[in-house]
Design an enzyme around this catalytic site. Structure first.
Site, PDB file in Angstrom:
ATOM      1  N   SER A  31      -5.959  41.390 -47.782  1.00 25.98           N
ATOM      2  CA  SER A  31      -6.343  40.490 -46.689  1.00 25.98           C
ATOM      3  C   SER A  31      -7.598  40.991 -45.986  1.00 25.98           C
ATOM      4  CB  SER A  31      -5.198  40.311 -45.688  1.00 25.98           C
ATOM      5  OG  SER A  31      -4.542  41.519 -45.484  1.00 25.98           O
ATOM      6  N   HIS A  62      -5.078  30.996 -45.762  1.00 21.91           N
ATOM      7  CA  HIS A  62      -5.144  31.783 -47.000  1.00 21.91           C
ATOM      8  C   HIS A  62      -5.652  30.933 -48.148  1.00 21.91           C
ATOM      9  CE1 HIS A  62      -2.620  35.648 -46.566  1.00 21.91           C
ATOM     10  NE2 HIS A  62      -3.178  35.358 -45.418  1.00 21.91           N
ATOM     11  N   HIS A  84       3.421  37.418 -51.224  1.00 21.46           N
ATOM     12  CA  HIS A  84       4.097  38.559 -50.586  1.00 21.46           C
ATOM     13  C   HIS A  84       5.603  38.338 -50.566  1.00 21.46           C
ATOM     14  CE1 HIS A  84      -0.002  38.946 -48.893  1.00 21.46           C
ATOM     15  NE2 HIS A  84       0.261  40.245 -48.932  1.00 21.46           N
ATOM     16  N   TYR A  86       7.529  39.085 -48.186  1.00 26.43           N
ATOM     17  CA  TYR A  86       7.980  38.623 -46.858  1.00 26.43           C
ATOM     18  C   TYR A  86       7.900  37.112 -46.708  1.00 26.43           C
ATOM     19  CZ  TYR A  86       2.966  38.660 -45.633  1.00 26.43           C
ATOM     20  OH  TYR A  86       1.608  38.454 -45.607  1.00 26.43           O
ATOM     21  N   GLU A  87       7.249  36.449 -47.656  1.00 28.00           N
ATOM     22  CA  GLU A  87       7.191  34.990 -47.600  1.00 28.00           C
ATOM     23  C   GLU A  87       8.525  34.363 -48.013  1.00 28.00           C
ATOM     24  OE1 GLU A  87       2.844  33.571 -48.658  1.00 28.00           O
ATOM     25  OE2 GLU A  87       3.290  35.404 -49.727  1.00 28.00           O
ATOM     26  N   ALA A 114      -4.488  46.053 -47.098  1.00 32.06           N
ATOM     27  CA  ALA A 114      -4.651  46.533 -45.730  1.00 32.06           C
ATOM     28  C   ALA A 114      -3.395  47.339 -45.403  1.00 32.06           C
ATOM     29  CB  ALA A 114      -4.763  45.341 -44.787  1.00 32.06           C
ATOM     30  N   MET A 212       2.796  45.974 -46.796  1.00 31.88           N
ATOM     31  CA  MET A 212       3.810  45.011 -47.253  1.00 31.88           C
ATOM     32  C   MET A 212       3.453  44.377 -48.599  1.00 31.88           C
ATOM     33  SD  MET A 212       4.247  43.060 -43.612  1.00 31.88           S
ATOM     34  CE  MET A 212       4.164  43.972 -42.068  1.00 31.88           C
ATOM     35  N   SER A 213       2.635  45.051 -49.381  1.00 29.03           N
ATOM     36  CA  SER A 213       2.251  44.460 -50.677  1.00 29.03           C
ATOM     37  C   SER A 213       2.207  45.552 -51.743  1.00 29.03           C
ATOM     38  CB  SER A 213       0.873  43.789 -50.545  1.00 29.03           C
ATOM     39  OG  SER A 213      -0.134  44.750 -50.333  1.00 29.03           O
ATOM     40  N   ASN A 236      -5.297  49.882 -39.094  1.00 30.66           N
ATOM     41  CA  ASN A 236      -4.732  50.223 -37.774  1.00 30.66           C
ATOM     42  C   ASN A 236      -3.902  51.494 -37.893  1.00 30.66           C
ATOM     43  OD1 ASN A 236      -2.945  48.158 -39.329  1.00 30.66           O
ATOM     44  ND2 ASN A 236      -1.525  49.267 -38.002  1.00 30.66           N
ATOM     45  N   HIS A 248      -2.118  41.405 -35.159  1.00 31.30           N
ATOM     46  CA  HIS A 248      -2.617  41.084 -36.504  1.00 31.30           C
ATOM     47  C   HIS A 248      -4.143  40.946 -36.500  1.00 31.30           C
ATOM     48  CE1 HIS A 248      -2.770  39.831 -40.583  1.00 31.30           C
ATOM     49  NE2 HIS A 248      -3.377  38.700 -40.254  1.00 31.30           N
TER      50      HIS A 248
HETATM   51  N1  HPA Z   1       2.380  48.085 -41.098  1.00 30.84           N
HETATM   52  C1  HPA Z   1       2.695  47.349 -42.193  1.00 30.84           C
HETATM   53  N2  HPA Z   1       1.793  46.658 -42.876  1.00 30.84           N
HETATM   54  C2  HPA Z   1       0.512  46.710 -42.467  1.00 30.84           C
HETATM   55  C3  HPA Z   1       0.128  47.452 -41.343  1.00 30.84           C
HETATM   56  C4  HPA Z   1       1.105  48.176 -40.635  1.00 30.84           C
HETATM   57  O1  HPA Z   1       0.847  48.863 -39.627  1.00 30.84           O
HETATM   58  N3  HPA Z   1      -1.218  47.279 -41.202  1.00 30.84           N
HETATM   59  C5  HPA Z   1      -1.622  46.466 -42.226  1.00 30.84           C
HETATM   60  N4  HPA Z   1      -0.582  46.119 -42.988  1.00 30.84           N
END
Ligand code: HPA
Length: 277
Positions: A31, A62, A84, A86-87, A114, A212-213, A236, A248
């Site tokens: 992303s 997206h 993903h 989580y979808e 990311a 998460m990927s 982050n 986000h």
């Molecule tokens: N946690 C989980 N997934 C992420 C994060 C995070 O801090 N940053 C980017 N994807």
């Protein structure tokens, strides 16, 4: 009912009708990392929604497509957007496009994502070369009837993140005077970010970054005997490592900032892989 393997074959035939000679290299853009597409001399584009049996999701903003063309003189396929877990999809649905592109002939998969950093000495915009992962998604893409024609029932995962390709990416980073540390990626279900207590646990478990990927596709591709290399862009500091709650928008903003160096690393690594492999 049509079997999982027949679905893969139908999708493969469709992609082959658009791209008869599939590139050796496939890059997956995490992303916010889609700027690389501006550097591609595009030959063909395929929207995922046109590929038979690829599950449609409706994440706002997206774009999901495969772009085939030349990057720095090397023919590549680029996945903009991935599915993903989580979808709410099944793991086999998440890995379906990867399997299809693998069956079409892609040999090397350069995955990007990311991620949140688990250590206070890491900073947003750092790049981390994934040397291994810890799968905490609660399941595995190979659960269910094994697709014997793709790979074995109990595949070894010792060298999932290809040591030779990792070496090439590290060398490329050195050449570009870019700092690139290696780390362990903890793959989580999401979609909520973690609690500070969970992040402390992942630190104790030996993780370096969380996301998460990547884990489902990395396992499914290794199962097929494909070569995988992966880089995380730290967007982050993880919950509790950062003094402020996560947003986000922070993830997207940092991903934007890192694009230039990230694109250079991917482009030059692929060029080097082409000459060495
Ligand atoms: N946690 C989980 N997934 C992420 C994060 C995070 O801090 N940053 C980017 N994807």
């Amino acid at each position: 009912m049509i079997s999982g393997f027949e679905k893969l074959n139908e999708a493969k035939r469709f992609v082959q009708s658009k791209v008869p000679t599939f590139p050796d290299f496939l890059i997956v853009l995490g992303s916010g990392l889609s700027n690389l597409l501006n550097e591609i001399q595009v030959e063909t584009e395929i929207s995922y929604q046109d590929i038979p049996h690829v599950v449609q999701t409706s994440v706002e903003g997206h774009v999901s497509r495969l772009v085939v063309g030349k990057l720095g003189g090397v023919r590549v396929a680029c996945m903009q957007g991935r599915l993903h877990f989580y979808e709410g999809l099944k793991m086999e649905e998440v890995v379906f496009p990867f399997r299809v592109f693998g069956m079409c002939g892609a040999k090397v998969f350069f995955l990007t994502n990311a991620a949140g950093a688990l250590h206070p000495d890491m900073q947003p915009a750092d790049l981390v070369l994934i040397k291994d992962h810890i799968n905490l998604m609660g399941t595995n893409p190979l659960v269910g009837k094994n697709l014997d024609s793709l790979g074995t029932r109990f595949p070894d995962m010792t060298h999932l993140y290809d040591p030779e390709l990792r070496g090439i990416v590290s060398q490329t980073a050195k050449k570009l005077a870019m700092e690139l540390r290696e780390g362990i990626y903890v793959g989580l279900h999401g979609p909520s970010y973690e609690t500070p207590a969970e992040i402390r646990m992942y630190q104790i478990l030996g993780g370096d970054v969380v996301g998460m990927s990547t884990v489902p596709e990395a396992i499914a591709l290794h199962h097929m005997g494909k070569r995988v290399v992966a880089v995380s862009c730290v967007t982050n500091l993880a919950a509790g490592v950062s003094p402020t709650p996560l947003e986000h928008s922070e993830v997207s903003e940092t991903a934007k900032k890192v694009q230039t160096k990230f694109c250079a690393l991917v482009r030059e690594s692929i060029q080097s892989m082409e000459t060495k492999l």
